[in-house]
Design a protein around this motif. Structure first.
Motif, mmCIF file in Angstrom:
data_model
loop_
_atom_site.group_PDB
_atom_site.id
_atom_site.type_symbol
_atom_site.label_atom_id
_atom_site.label_comp_id
_atom_site.label_asym_id
_atom_site.label_seq_id
_atom_site.Cartn_x
_atom_site.Cartn_y
_atom_site.Cartn_z
ATOM 1 N N ARG A 1 40.800 44.428 41.111
ATOM 2 C CA ARG A 1 41.164 43.006 40.955
ATOM 3 C C ARG A 1 41.266 42.319 42.312
ATOM 4 O O ARG A 1 40.818 41.184 42.488
ATOM 5 C CB ARG A 1 42.483 42.920 40.188
ATOM 6 N N LEU B 1 39.551 42.286 29.664
ATOM 7 C CA LEU B 1 39.425 43.018 30.929
ATOM 8 C C LEU B 1 38.759 42.161 31.991
ATOM 9 O O LEU B 1 39.241 42.090 33.144
ATOM 10 C CB LEU B 1 38.620 44.302 30.701
ATOM 11 N N ILE C 1 46.469 46.619 29.113
ATOM 12 C CA ILE C 1 46.766 47.208 30.418
ATOM 13 C C ILE C 1 48.260 47.484 30.526
ATOM 14 O O ILE C 1 49.073 46.573 30.360
ATOM 15 C CB ILE C 1 46.309 46.268 31.557
ATOM 16 N N VAL D 1 35.370 50.891 33.568
ATOM 17 C CA VAL D 1 35.910 49.577 33.924
ATOM 18 C C VAL D 1 34.945 48.832 34.833
ATOM 19 O O VAL D 1 34.636 47.644 34.610
ATOM 20 C CB VAL D 1 37.287 49.733 34.594
ATOM 21 N N THR E 1 42.424 54.943 34.264
ATOM 22 C CA THR E 1 43.091 53.727 34.712
ATOM 23 C C THR E 1 44.195 53.343 33.728
ATOM 24 O O THR E 1 44.420 54.016 32.719
ATOM 25 C CB THR E 1 42.083 52.568 34.827
ATOM 26 N N LEU F 1 40.480 40.872 35.467
ATOM 27 C CA LEU F 1 39.933 41.174 36.791
ATOM 28 C C LEU F 1 39.613 39.887 37.555
ATOM 29 O O LEU F 1 39.727 39.847 38.780
ATOM 30 C CB LEU F 1 38.667 42.031 36.646
ATOM 31 N N LEU G 1 42.944 49.714 39.117
ATOM 32 C CA LEU G 1 42.755 48.378 38.564
ATOM 33 C C LEU G 1 43.200 47.301 39.546
ATOM 34 O O LEU G 1 42.538 46.269 39.703
ATOM 35 C CB LEU G 1 43.514 48.244 37.247
#
Length: 427
Positions: free
Chosen positions: A12, A128, A144, A83, A67, A132, A8
């Motif tokens: 990002r 999400l 998360i 994701v 994740t 991100l 993740l």
């Protein structure tokens, strides 16, 4: 490939520098053919950072790895493919997103892969994508897990696995004796690792009402102030209680013997349906004045009983006759039904549920049925099926009301005819 990299965080970071990762069939793709593939065929997600972006390095992560994003709707950790697929479809509406998930899952099935893309809920997708994008802080997304929690959970799970695999004897789930400090410590460490992996479940109150008890007394007080003030403004002065069937002396059996030649007032039943053109607010102006007014445009009253006086033919009565109009027979006595001379209906049979005669054939054999609809509209089939026992009339929708008087006179002529048939004449 680095196993200690967080998927993740890498995704990002790559979005922040506008350098999206590439799906690949190889951990170290050497040809363009390894990169020109669909997300369903990919086995790796390759991150290529330049020297200016992150010191310049190449990272390939298995696209099926789990994740830190946990879907509450699916009750599991979401894999990297799901994701990245959500990020690619961030602009899609909910229906198109769901269809896209079904399409890629069909591709995975045809490719012989025992994997699926997880369909996230609207709130999970929104959080999400915002995370991100960098619109949400690192540890501010509820779905998360933080990196610290993720590392601690992984370490405790690895320690527990090593603890179980390292010894020959089984770990007995019991309280160790106070004298056996080493065994007790060993058992506590194992239980701590197990408890750390448990999902915290709420009870009925926390699920339905949240973690805090809400006090809505202020809302109730505010609503009472608003509605009570509005009601008092609409009715500034007290008005006498509207007459009902139970307190109206005309409907109660007379205490004394009636005067010779006098009969109780005839009763007209109205339809309580909201779709009826004639209801308690406008029936009196229609039958007395001969002018139709929509119920919404007339002054509404709380009365469920009305009276009107009509001069009928001399063969029925030489004096004006007072009629009683009600929209419910709830408080009827048995002898009241003999005084019912007309029933206004919309064709809905539920109206007759509490009547003495619930079968329309029996009802309209004892009282005149009256259906009033809009001119130009089709008469309901139920009304047509009731035959000659129901008088069918129509009023204009326009503002020109000069034809209403003709409709009203037709109704009164039919009521007089039914009253003669019931023996109301000669008095």
């Amino acid at each position: 490939m680095a196993d200690n990299q967080d998927a993740l965080s890498l995704l990002r970071k790559s979005i922040a520098v506008d350098n999206a990762p590439t799906p690949s069939t190889s951990e170290d793709p050497s040809t363009q053919a390894d990169l020109d593939i669909s997300l369903a065929d990919a086995t790796y997600l390759v991150f290529n950072f330049t020297q200016a972006e992150d010191g310049g390095h190449h990272i390939a992560l298995p696209i099926s790895q789990k994740t830190r994003f946990e879907s509450k709707a699916a009750s599991k950790a979401v894999d990297l493919r799901s994701v990245y697929f959500t990020w690619q479809n961030r602009e899609q509406q909910t229906i198109r997103y769901i269809n896209a998930v079904a399409a890629i899952n069909e591709e995975l099935k045809k490719a012989g892969k025992d994997e699926v893309v997880t369909s996230l809920s609207f709130q999970e997708r929104t959080d999400l994508v915002n995370w991100l994008n960098g619109d949400i802080a690192e540890n501010a997304c509820e779905f998360i897990r933080s990196l610290d929690d993720n590392k601690a959970t992984r370490k405790e799970a690895d320690d527990a696995a090593a603890l179980v695999a390292g010894g020959d004897e089984d770990i007995e789930m019991r309280d160790a004796g106070l004298s056996d400090a080493a065994a007790r410590k060993k058992e506590e460490e194992l239980l701590r690792a197990i408890y750390a992996s448990e999902r915290k479940m709420g009870d009925r109150n926390t699920i339905l009402r949240g973690s805090k008890l809400q006090d809505y007394s202020g809302v109730r007080k505010r609503c009472a102030d608003v509605f009570l003030k509005g009601r008092s403004a609409a009715q500034p002065t007290p008005t006498p209680a509207a007459p009902t069937l139970t307190n109206n002396p005309a409907l109660r059996p007379p205490v004394k013997a009636p005067q010779p030649g006098r009969r109780p007032e005839p009763i007209i039943l109205l339809s309580p349906s909201a779709s009826s053109l004639l209801r308690m607010p406008n029936i009196k102006s229609f039958l007395v004045d001969g002018i139709y007014q929509p119920p919404d445009n007339t002054a509404s009253s709380g009365a469920n009983i009305l009276h009107l006086t009509r001069k009928l033919s001399d063969d029925i009565s030489k004096h004006p006759v007072r009629f009683i109009l009600v929209d419910s027979p709830e408080h009827f006595r048995h002898d009241y039904w003999e005084r019912v001379v007309a029933v206004f209906t919309t064709g809905q049979t539920w109206q007759f549920k509490n009547y003495k005669w619930q079968n329309p054939a029996d009802l309209f054999a004892n009282a005149l049925g009256v259906y009033v609809g809009w001119k130009g509209e089709v008469v309901p089939e139920t009304v047509k099926g009731w035959g000659r026992g129901v008088l069918t009339l129509q009023v204009d929708k326009g503002k020109d009301r000069w034809r209403d008087r003709e409709v009203v006179e037709d109704i009164w002529r039919a009521i007089e005819g039914r009253m003669r048939g019931k023996g109301w004449g000669g008095k």
